[in-house]
Design an enzyme around this catalytic site. Sequence first.
Site: not given
Length: 723
Positions: A254-255
């Site tokens: 995920d970011w």
Amino acid sequence: MTATQTWLDKRLSPDDRARALIAELTLDEMITLVHGPMPNLLKPEDKPADAGTGAGYIAGVPRLGIPALNETDASLGVANPRQARKGDGSTGLPSGLALASTWDAHLAYEGGAMVGRESRAKGFNVLLGGGANLTRDPRCGRNFEYLGEDPLLTGVLAGEAIKGAQSNNIVCTIKHFALNDQETCRHVVDARIDEAPLRESDLLAFQIAIELGQPGSVMCAYNKVNGEWCGENDFLLNQVLKGDWNYPGWVMSDWGAVHTTAKAALAGMDQESGYQLDKQVYFGPALLKEAVEQGEVPFERLTNMVHRILRSLIDKGVFDSPVVPSEPDYQANGDVALAAAEAGIVLLKNDGVLPLGGGLRRIAVIGAHADVGVLSGGGSSQVIPVGGPAHEIRVSMGPSSAFSAVTYFPSAPLAAIQARALNATVSYASGEDVAAAAELARGADLAIVFADQWCTEAEDLPTLSLPHDQDALIAAVAAANSKTVVVLETGTPVTMPWLDQVSAVLEAWYPGTRGGEAIGKILFGEVAPSGRLPISFPKSIDDLVRPQIPGMIFGPPEEGKTIPTSFANVQQHKGRFSVEHPEGADVGYRWYDRAGKTPLFPFGFGLTYTTFAYAGLELAGGETVTASFEVKNTGPVAGIETAQVYARVAGGQRLIGWARVALAPGESRRVSVAADPRLLASYDPALPGWRVAAGAVEVTVGPDAATVALKGEAVLSERTMKP
């Protein structure tokens, strides 16, 4: 294709073609394929020419035909948070909970296919969709993106949606792996649970979805599970996903969820996403390349990372079918969203006032900006509708304020009601003035109160009460008019202190691009409601596993700061905290069953405009359970019944299958439901694998988890199955 360009030979397997490509790649090119930025955060002069304005970008290798990856959120439509792409609108599906309320695998596939089509038309070849986290707490701000509290329902619908999206020669992810059940402090929380209950709940949902949908990529969650970050969790990634399940695709972060280089790579992370949000570019030339050259990360591990990426691009059609932007068919795509909204609206109460007839002369419509549109959920999944929002409210505080606005789609329920109540005067009040709204209702034949609850990524709800004193508004209107209908546009369950005072309640969730039209059609009986709850509605938060959300503060605890003792099951450790999951595999309705508590509305519940009867249960046992029974429409109009089959395994209740049956008045049909054997088993880590105990198992059939229409026993044979 030349004799040496074997990677272009479509007769070869995706694995063989990926191996041929890797043989041609340099070390620097491999590093390029395993990390990338968030294009929206790049300066214009630094943005590559082939990078879209989306969530993520991974540079390709043009000399070998490897395309750049342009990635977009999310599973509810092609997202455009804060309108980063000015003027670009998309079709918004109803929320994930609305889709789950359909219990319809075909609609899930069609919804995924629609979003995949629009993603490709807008130049994206990776869709960051496929949310499959179970709802362990109804206050989680991201529940609206997910598919409820049951592993079978979630797994089937997520898998079908992923399959639909990837039918467009794009990659779709599944996310967020795993146990991402709260948004509060999601970057620091450590979710603690034993292996067996984890395998029987959240991991089973992912396993079923991966088997059905075969997503090209898995996205990790932000949180820790049992002491390790999800993105560097050897148990989750290497042992379970890539080992037990033999998953061939790639794992992306995920970011802002990468914390190390060698540890993450060796634990199974294959690609760093949106590296600007990480403290360092962990998978870039300065760290990963050096780690490979120094032997800290074996070169074979890097080639495996790249192989998994290339294999998915070939297998899903991205490599051979480059994206060519085109104009989406918004009318046809809107029809898909409308069908999902119609099937996902749940009728929770009706004393006979619905469907609305032609004898009404004065109708009062009140609240929730029903004069302009319908609400949608916030965060990275935010779709901007074609033509722009009907109404926006900027968020000035909280973690979501950087990328969220309260956004209403321009499908006004008021207009849909007016179009159908041709012989009535339909008047509107905003509801901000409670006295004025009650006065308008007092002079009407019928009052329809719209109430909403905005949910967003990055924040949990502090309560399940309707915000902005809407409970008081509903109570005042109901006191003024005995025929009051409540339409809820919410991202998660809400409490209903006014329930006994009103005539009908519709849960419309976030109903999407054509939501106002769908609500109108249900209210007036053009479509009979068929939605069934994918999540239990509690009477109060006191009935939840954790009455208070652990760490309900915005941001991580400070070093040495004591978390209030009222946060049950929370242990602080070096500025972070862990949350125990005493419910284990008994999520949602299973928890209510185990705790002996009665919810406000049970899992699977939903009314319609007709009635159904069940008869003739026949059960077969052996290696699994097969239930055969008859469903009959005993009412005056056509309708759809979702007949649910439950088994009592190891003392607890489990959904083992369902049949969605459309019947004309008086029509009956015999249906058969066969259970996935894992739903009848317990997971045994010592085996390791699934173990079905020999003996009789109780099986019930009915319209929801709390209602038994038919009951019997099936005798199972002892068996074991691989993890």
